[in-house]
Design an enzyme around this catalytic site. Structure first.
Site, PDB file in Angstrom:
ATOM      1  CG  ASP A  56     124.385 -20.260  12.381  1.00  0.00           C
ATOM      2  OD1 ASP A  56     123.260 -20.781  12.325  1.00  0.00           O
ATOM      3  OD2 ASP A  56     125.278 -20.662  13.138  1.00  0.00           O
ATOM      4  CB  THR A  89     120.014 -20.891  16.402  1.00  0.00           C
ATOM      5  OG1 THR A  89     120.364 -20.456  15.081  1.00  0.00           O
ATOM      6  CG2 THR A  89     120.712 -22.208  16.668  1.00  0.00           C
ATOM      7  CB  THR A  90     117.215 -17.237  13.733  1.00  0.00           C
ATOM      8  OG1 THR A  90     118.591 -17.297  13.350  1.00  0.00           O
ATOM      9  CG2 THR A  90     116.728 -15.812  13.627  1.00  0.00           C
ATOM     10  CG  ASP A 381     122.877 -24.554  10.818  1.00  0.00           C
ATOM     11  OD1 ASP A 381     123.581 -24.845  11.807  1.00  0.00           O
ATOM     12  OD2 ASP A 381     122.481 -23.406  10.581  1.00  0.00           O
TER      13      ASP A 381
END
Length: 550
Positions: A56, A89-90, A381
């Site tokens: 994550d 997010t990445t 998520d």
């Protein structure tokens, strides 16, 4: 003339820009290998020996000890993405890093930073328009698509082995807590249990309280239970002022004790009168009160967390009462079953079989603590993307399809942009290619071949054409069921652009010593920020090393 203190350092112009861009790129590089279904995990070990193994992006960046102020701006991109959408997010961090990388080349070609910033903003606006125009409508009734969205968010994480089961549980949980006020995923409580396998995870339509009944003589389970929820104590109240009473004979002492006992009996009688079969108390329960409750066959739990009390009220239709004196029969909640069960060696209270549960609990199981922790992150998520989809009603295909389409359309758009901003729009288009390229690299495929195949399919009008990381082929992602919320992409592009523009516009970094010495009042506060900045600047070397090590 020397105007800065001797401990201060100042970096100006191109050196400052270059330093900040390098720091931003290092952060993006640290998480880049985690992207996609074949992304790798990171192991983060802190000074106390605590280990976190995760895929994550936001968790990795939070756990890394990043000091550099520009690098922290990129970390904030991932935190914003997590708060707003829950996933992507990445992606957001990688795009921000690549925007900085492309900008660096333009700066070296003497394109001014404000020109780049203007071009980037125009490109971001155009990108959002293109995504909106191509989004696929989804309704609450389209359970199949919601399940696919939940599964896509888990792909590449520890939960992937059981994603079919878990995605069904996630959709059930989100639909259960949805009400006229919207969807608050805080009403989906997650209980982690070490033991069993991920396949043993389940959804309880109700609340699990991590407590035991307070007395062994109380019933283990109560059927068709009326539940009292008290944010109070079942104890004799102490006086607010210190008082001293002189007792001259034993009978007087006995009277005091009898009075206390009588008060506690009255409290329990009050609960019996309103018809309570189970009681959850936010504070303590006196031993004598426990005895009376057990005699009446009432199951009681003490020191329940405030959040648990709220969830109980929401699930059972009861009300949290702040004083026992005010409790009425209408305040009680109802559950078909309240009982103590053993879960993974721990005793917990299950409140289930409730009508129209608006608060539910996911029990996540796994072989080790690290597995369960990563499973929880994947589920969070997944809950976020299903919530976002239900709120917005729009999704996009995954597998690098939106980024490839944006890259092509922005190159065409660049021709209509006058001046040097055109170069920045082209750079923005080039930067978006980083997502399909990284997906290909992480899957062990040739990134150039993959990009060429993707572009040719998108040139032919196939918006949903994306990269299958398992076979290396370009396929229709919508048909394959690889979809994610529109907001994941729009938020990632927005926040990545804002962070990149902010970093590019910095042309002077003053890393100061302690400016607060000898100052008072408001000046003291003003001095604090650059002081912190100085500490942060020193950490850049460590950050670079960390990025490389990752």
């Amino acid at each position: 003339m020397i105007i800065l203190g001797e401990d201060s350092q100042r970096t100006s112009g191109q050196d400052a820009q270059s330093m900040n861009i390098t720091a931003g790129k290092a952060v993006a590089e640290a998480v880049r290998t985690t992207l996609g279904p074949k992304g790798m995990d990171k192991m983060l070990v802190d000074s106390g020996g605590q280990v976190v193994v995760t895929n994550d992006g936001v968790t990795i960046l939070k756990e890394m000890d990043i000091d550099h102020p520009a690098a922290n701006m990129i970390v904030e991109v991932s935190e914003t993405q997590e708060d707003e959408v829950g996933d992507g997010t990445t992606t957001a961090v990688i795009i921000a890093g690549e925007l900085l990388d492309q900008a660096e080349e333009l700066l070296e070609s003497d394109v001014h930073a404000t020109t780049i910033a203007q071009g980037y903003r125009q490109a971001a606006e155009k990108a959002k328009e293109v995504l909106e125009d191509n989004a696929i409508e989804v309704t609450e009734d389209d359970r199949e698509t919601l399940t696919k969205i939940a599964a896509t968010a888990m792909t590449g994480k520890g939960a992937e082995s059981a994603k079919d089961l878990l995605s069904e549980l996630v959709v059930d949980a989100v639909l259960a807590v949805k009400d006229e006020d919207g969807i608050d995923t805080n009403n989906v409580s997650i209980e982690k249990v070490v033991g069993g396998t991920i396949d043993n995870s389940e959804l309880v339509e109700g609340v699990i309280v991590d407590k035991e009944r307070v007395d062994e003589n109380m019933p283990y389970a109560v059927e068709d239970a009326n539940i009292a929820i008290l944010d109070d104590a079942l104890e004799v109240r102490e006086t607010e002022i210190d008082a001293e009473v002189n007792v001259t004979d034993p009978d007087q002492l006995q009277q005091f004790l009898d009075q206390e006992e009588k008060q506690l009996k009255e409290m329990v009688d009050k609960l019996v009168d309103v018809g309570a079969d189970a009681v959850f108390v936010g504070d303590g329960i006196d031993d004598m009160a426990q005895h009376y409750l057990a005699k009446e066959g009432i199951l009681a739990v003490r020191r329940a967390k405030s959040s648990d009390l709220k969830r109980l009220a929401r699930a059972t239709g009861g009300r949290v009462v702040s004083s026992l004196d005010d409790i009425e029969a209408d305040d009680l909640g109802f559950a078909g079953s309240v009982g103590q069960k053993d879960v993974g060696g721990d005793e917990r209270i299950f409140v289930e079989d409730v009508e129209d549960a608006k608060s539910v609990t996911l029990i996540l199981r796994g072989g080790t603590e690290h597995v369960v922790d990563e499973l929880e992150r994947a589920i969070e998520d997944s809950l976020g993307v299903v919530r976002t989809t239900l709120e917005d009603g729009k999704v996009l295909p995954g597998g690098g399809a939106p980024e490839t389409e944006l890259s092509l359309q922005l190159r065409e758009f660049a021709d209509s942009v006058g001046g040097r901003e055109q170069l920045a729009v082209e750079a923005f288009a080039e930067a978006l290619d980083i997502i399909p390229r990284t997906l290909a690299e992480n899957a062990g495929l040739d990134p150039i071949d993959s990009l060429v195949d993707l572009r040719s399919r998108h040139d032919g009008g196939e918006f949903a054409a994306g990269l299958d990381a398992y076979t290396g082929e370009v396929i229709d992602m919508e048909e394959e069921g690889v979809v994610e919320p529109l907001r994941v992409k729009t938020q990632a592009i927005e926040s990545a652009t804002e962070a990149a523009v902010m970093i590019l516009r910095i042309d002077d970094v003053i890393a100061a010593g302690d400016l607060s010495g000898g100052q008072t009042g408001g000046d003291d506060d003003d001095g604090g920020a650059p002081g912190g900045m100085g500490g942060g600047m020193g950490g850049m070397g460590g950050m670079g090393g960390m990025g490389g090590a990752m």
